[in-house]
Motif scaffolding. Structure first.
Motif, PDB file in Angstrom:
ATOM      1  N   GLY A 295       0.784  -1.222   0.000  1.00 44.02           N
ATOM      2  CA  GLY A 295       0.000   0.000   0.000  1.00 44.02           C
ATOM      3  C   GLY A 295       0.815   1.271   0.000  1.00 44.02           C
ATOM      4  O   GLY A 295       0.371   2.296   0.512  1.00 44.02           O
ATOM      5  N   GLU A 296       1.994   1.235  -0.571  1.00 43.86           N
ATOM      6  CA  GLU A 296       2.845   2.416  -0.628  1.00 43.86           C
ATOM      7  C   GLU A 296       2.801   3.026  -2.024  1.00 43.86           C
ATOM      8  O   GLU A 296       2.574   2.336  -3.006  1.00 43.86           O
ATOM      9  CB  GLU A 296       4.281   2.035  -0.272  1.00 43.86           C
ATOM     10  CG  GLU A 296       4.402   1.503   1.146  1.00 43.86           C
ATOM     11  CD  GLU A 296       5.807   1.029   1.466  1.00 43.86           C
ATOM     12  OE1 GLU A 296       6.754   1.449   0.786  1.00 43.86           O
ATOM     13  OE2 GLU A 296       5.938   0.225   2.393  1.00 43.86           O
TER      14      GLU A 296
ATOM     15  N   TYR B 125       2.649  12.415  -2.497  1.00 41.44           N
ATOM     16  CA  TYR B 125       1.816  11.737  -1.507  1.00 41.44           C
ATOM     17  C   TYR B 125       2.184  12.192  -0.089  1.00 41.44           C
ATOM     18  O   TYR B 125       1.301  12.529   0.712  1.00 41.44           O
ATOM     19  CB  TYR B 125       1.958  10.225  -1.646  1.00 41.44           C
ATOM     20  CG  TYR B 125       1.061   9.449  -0.724  1.00 41.44           C
ATOM     21  CD1 TYR B 125      -0.292   9.294  -1.007  1.00 41.44           C
ATOM     22  CD2 TYR B 125       1.561   8.878   0.439  1.00 41.44           C
ATOM     23  CE1 TYR B 125      -1.130   8.586  -0.154  1.00 41.44           C
ATOM     24  CE2 TYR B 125       0.731   8.162   1.293  1.00 41.44           C
ATOM     25  CZ  TYR B 125      -0.612   8.022   1.001  1.00 41.44           C
ATOM     26  OH  TYR B 125      -1.438   7.327   1.849  1.00 41.44           O
TER      27      TYR B 125
ATOM     28  N   LYS C 220      -6.459  -6.469  -6.695  1.00 38.17           N
ATOM     29  CA  LYS C 220      -7.342  -6.878  -5.588  1.00 38.17           C
ATOM     30  C   LYS C 220      -6.766  -7.997  -4.734  1.00 38.17           C
ATOM     31  O   LYS C 220      -7.242  -8.227  -3.628  1.00 38.17           O
ATOM     32  CB  LYS C 220      -8.712  -7.302  -6.129  1.00 38.17           C
ATOM     33  CG  LYS C 220      -9.564  -6.135  -6.533  1.00 38.17           C
ATOM     34  CD  LYS C 220     -10.953  -6.576  -6.934  1.00 38.17           C
ATOM     35  CE  LYS C 220     -11.787  -5.380  -7.319  1.00 38.17           C
ATOM     36  NZ  LYS C 220     -13.105  -5.737  -7.809  1.00 38.17           N
TER      37      LYS C 220
ATOM     38  N   GLU D 254      -3.472  -6.870  -0.027  1.00 39.83           N
ATOM     39  CA  GLU D 254      -4.207  -6.464   1.167  1.00 39.83           C
ATOM     40  C   GLU D 254      -4.617  -4.989   1.111  1.00 39.83           C
ATOM     41  O   GLU D 254      -5.712  -4.622   1.534  1.00 39.83           O
ATOM     42  CB  GLU D 254      -3.344  -6.709   2.405  1.00 39.83           C
ATOM     43  CG  GLU D 254      -3.987  -6.264   3.698  1.00 39.83           C
ATOM     44  CD  GLU D 254      -3.087  -6.451   4.902  1.00 39.83           C
ATOM     45  OE1 GLU D 254      -3.495  -6.019   5.987  1.00 39.83           O
ATOM     46  OE2 GLU D 254      -1.984  -7.011   4.756  1.00 39.83           O
ATOM     47  N   HIS D 255      -3.761  -4.148   0.588  1.00 43.14           N
ATOM     48  CA  HIS D 255      -4.014  -2.706   0.597  1.00 43.14           C
ATOM     49  C   HIS D 255      -4.414  -2.219  -0.803  1.00 43.14           C
ATOM     50  O   HIS D 255      -3.882  -1.239  -1.305  1.00 43.14           O
ATOM     51  CB  HIS D 255      -2.767  -1.959   1.073  1.00 43.14           C
ATOM     52  CG  HIS D 255      -2.305  -2.402   2.423  1.00 43.14           C
ATOM     53  ND1 HIS D 255      -2.970  -2.050   3.581  1.00 43.14           N
ATOM     54  CD2 HIS D 255      -1.266  -3.183   2.795  1.00 43.14           C
ATOM     55  CE1 HIS D 255      -2.350  -2.596   4.609  1.00 43.14           C
ATOM     56  NE2 HIS D 255      -1.312  -3.278   4.173  1.00 43.14           N
ATOM     57  N   TYR D 256      -5.376  -2.898  -1.386  1.00 46.25           N
ATOM     58  CA  TYR D 256      -5.822  -2.623  -2.755  1.00 46.25           C
ATOM     59  C   TYR D 256      -6.156  -1.150  -2.969  1.00 46.25           C
ATOM     60  O   TYR D 256      -7.044  -0.605  -2.334  1.00 46.25           O
ATOM     61  CB  TYR D 256      -7.045  -3.489  -3.080  1.00 46.25           C
ATOM     62  CG  TYR D 256      -7.729  -3.173  -4.389  1.00 46.25           C
ATOM     63  CD1 TYR D 256      -7.077  -3.353  -5.595  1.00 46.25           C
ATOM     64  CD2 TYR D 256      -9.024  -2.686  -4.403  1.00 46.25           C
ATOM     65  CE1 TYR D 256      -7.708  -3.069  -6.794  1.00 46.25           C
ATOM     66  CE2 TYR D 256      -9.674  -2.406  -5.600  1.00 46.25           C
ATOM     67  CZ  TYR D 256      -9.009  -2.595  -6.783  1.00 46.25           C
ATOM     68  OH  TYR D 256      -9.626  -2.314  -7.977  1.00 46.25           O
ATOM     69  N   ASN D 257      -5.406  -0.488  -3.828  1.00 47.44           N
ATOM     70  CA  ASN D 257      -5.632   0.895  -4.234  1.00 47.44           C
ATOM     71  C   ASN D 257      -5.685   1.881  -3.063  1.00 47.44           C
ATOM     72  O   ASN D 257      -6.360   2.911  -3.154  1.00 47.44           O
ATOM     73  CB  ASN D 257      -6.904   1.002  -5.081  1.00 47.44           C
ATOM     74  CG  ASN D 257      -6.597   0.936  -6.549  1.00 47.44           C
ATOM     75  OD1 ASN D 257      -5.700   1.612  -7.034  1.00 47.44           O
ATOM     76  ND2 ASN D 257      -7.339   0.130  -7.275  1.00 47.44           N
ATOM     77  N   ASN D 258      -4.964   1.577  -1.987  1.00 43.31           N
ATOM     78  CA  ASN D 258      -4.976   2.479  -0.832  1.00 43.31           C
ATOM     79  C   ASN D 258      -4.507   3.880  -1.173  1.00 43.31           C
ATOM     80  O   ASN D 258      -5.068   4.856  -0.676  1.00 43.31           O
ATOM     81  CB  ASN D 258      -4.107   1.930   0.306  1.00 43.31           C
ATOM     82  CG  ASN D 258      -4.906   1.168   1.317  1.00 43.31           C
ATOM     83  OD1 ASN D 258      -6.065   0.849   1.095  1.00 43.31           O
ATOM     84  ND2 ASN D 258      -4.286   0.854   2.436  1.00 43.31           N
ATOM     85  N   ILE D 259      -3.490   3.999  -2.001  1.00 41.41           N
ATOM     86  CA  ILE D 259      -2.955   5.320  -2.312  1.00 41.41           C
ATOM     87  C   ILE D 259      -4.025   6.159  -3.005  1.00 41.41           C
ATOM     88  O   ILE D 259      -4.261   7.310  -2.628  1.00 41.41           O
ATOM     89  CB  ILE D 259      -1.674   5.215  -3.169  1.00 41.41           C
ATOM     90  CG1 ILE D 259      -0.597   4.423  -2.418  1.00 41.41           C
ATOM     91  CG2 ILE D 259      -1.173   6.595  -3.576  1.00 41.41           C
ATOM     92  CD1 ILE D 259      -0.247   4.953  -1.051  1.00 41.41           C
TER      93      ILE D 259
ATOM     94  N   LYS E 264      -7.269   5.777  -2.919  1.00 44.47           N
ATOM     95  CA  LYS E 264      -8.332   6.039  -1.953  1.00 44.47           C
ATOM     96  C   LYS E 264      -7.923   7.140  -0.977  1.00 44.47           C
ATOM     97  O   LYS E 264      -8.724   8.030  -0.653  1.00 44.47           O
ATOM     98  CB  LYS E 264      -8.680   4.766  -1.181  1.00 44.47           C
ATOM     99  CG  LYS E 264      -9.323   3.694  -2.034  1.00 44.47           C
ATOM    100  CD  LYS E 264      -9.478   2.399  -1.236  1.00 44.47           C
ATOM    101  CE  LYS E 264     -10.000   1.267  -2.082  1.00 44.47           C
ATOM    102  NZ  LYS E 264     -10.042  -0.008  -1.303  1.00 44.47           N
ATOM    103  N   ASN E 265      -6.679   7.095  -0.510  1.00 42.17           N
ATOM    104  CA  ASN E 265      -6.191   8.105   0.437  1.00 42.17           C
ATOM    105  C   ASN E 265      -6.103   9.489  -0.203  1.00 42.17           C
ATOM    106  O   ASN E 265      -6.468  10.489   0.414  1.00 42.17           O
ATOM    107  CB  ASN E 265      -4.823   7.701   0.993  1.00 42.17           C
ATOM    108  CG  ASN E 265      -4.894   6.478   1.891  1.00 42.17           C
ATOM    109  OD1 ASN E 265      -5.960   6.060   2.327  1.00 42.17           O
ATOM    110  ND2 ASN E 265      -3.750   5.887   2.149  1.00 42.17           N
TER     111      ASN E 265
END
Length: 132
Positions: free
Chosen positions: A5-6, A15, A44, A47-52, A54-55
């Motif tokens: 998720g980085e 970011y 998908k 674990e951190h699917y598209n977190n960046i 979304k954030n």
């Protein structure tokens, strides 16, 4: 690294800067007139699917920027290209609406093809000579 998720290397500085802004208006940064949309590329199975994506989407909204089109999430486990194509379908109409532009009039003038002109000069031509 991306599975954790980085952000990618070329997005890291942006970011970090964005996430450090105070949600009470961003301090010295005024995003009240900023309209934005975000499309993220992820997988998908992580674990951190598209977190960046979304954030970034959530942070810009929290800072007071205007989301002019929905968040798009591409899944590399399926087809990023198809996900982007589906997301893009309503993009121009939303951008035109945000900008107060007639989407039907703009449709014929919007090109998805890059435009460029390559000019080759010989040494003589670049120096003002007769070459070309």
């Amino acid at each position: 690294r991306l599975a954790h998720g980085e952000p990618t290397d070329n997005a890291q500085e942006f970011y970090d800067w964005l996430m450090a802004l105070d949600d009470d208006g961003g301090g010295d940064v005024d995003v009240a007139r900023v309209a934005f949309t975000v499309f993220g590329c992820g997988n998908k199975t992580y674990e951190h699917y598209n977190n960046i994506a979304k954030n970034v989407d959530a942070k810009l909204a929290a800072l007071g920027a205007t989301r002019c089109y929905r968040l798009g999430l591409g899944d590399d486990d399926a087809s990023l290209e198809d996900d982007f194509a589906q997301w893009r379908d309503g993009l121009w109409a939303a951008v035109c609406k945000q900008l107060g532009v007639d989407a039907s009039a703009a449709a014929g003038s919007v090109s998805h093809e890059p435009r460029c002109r390559v000019v080759h000069y010989t040494t003589d031509a670049a120096a003002g000579g007769a070459g070309g």
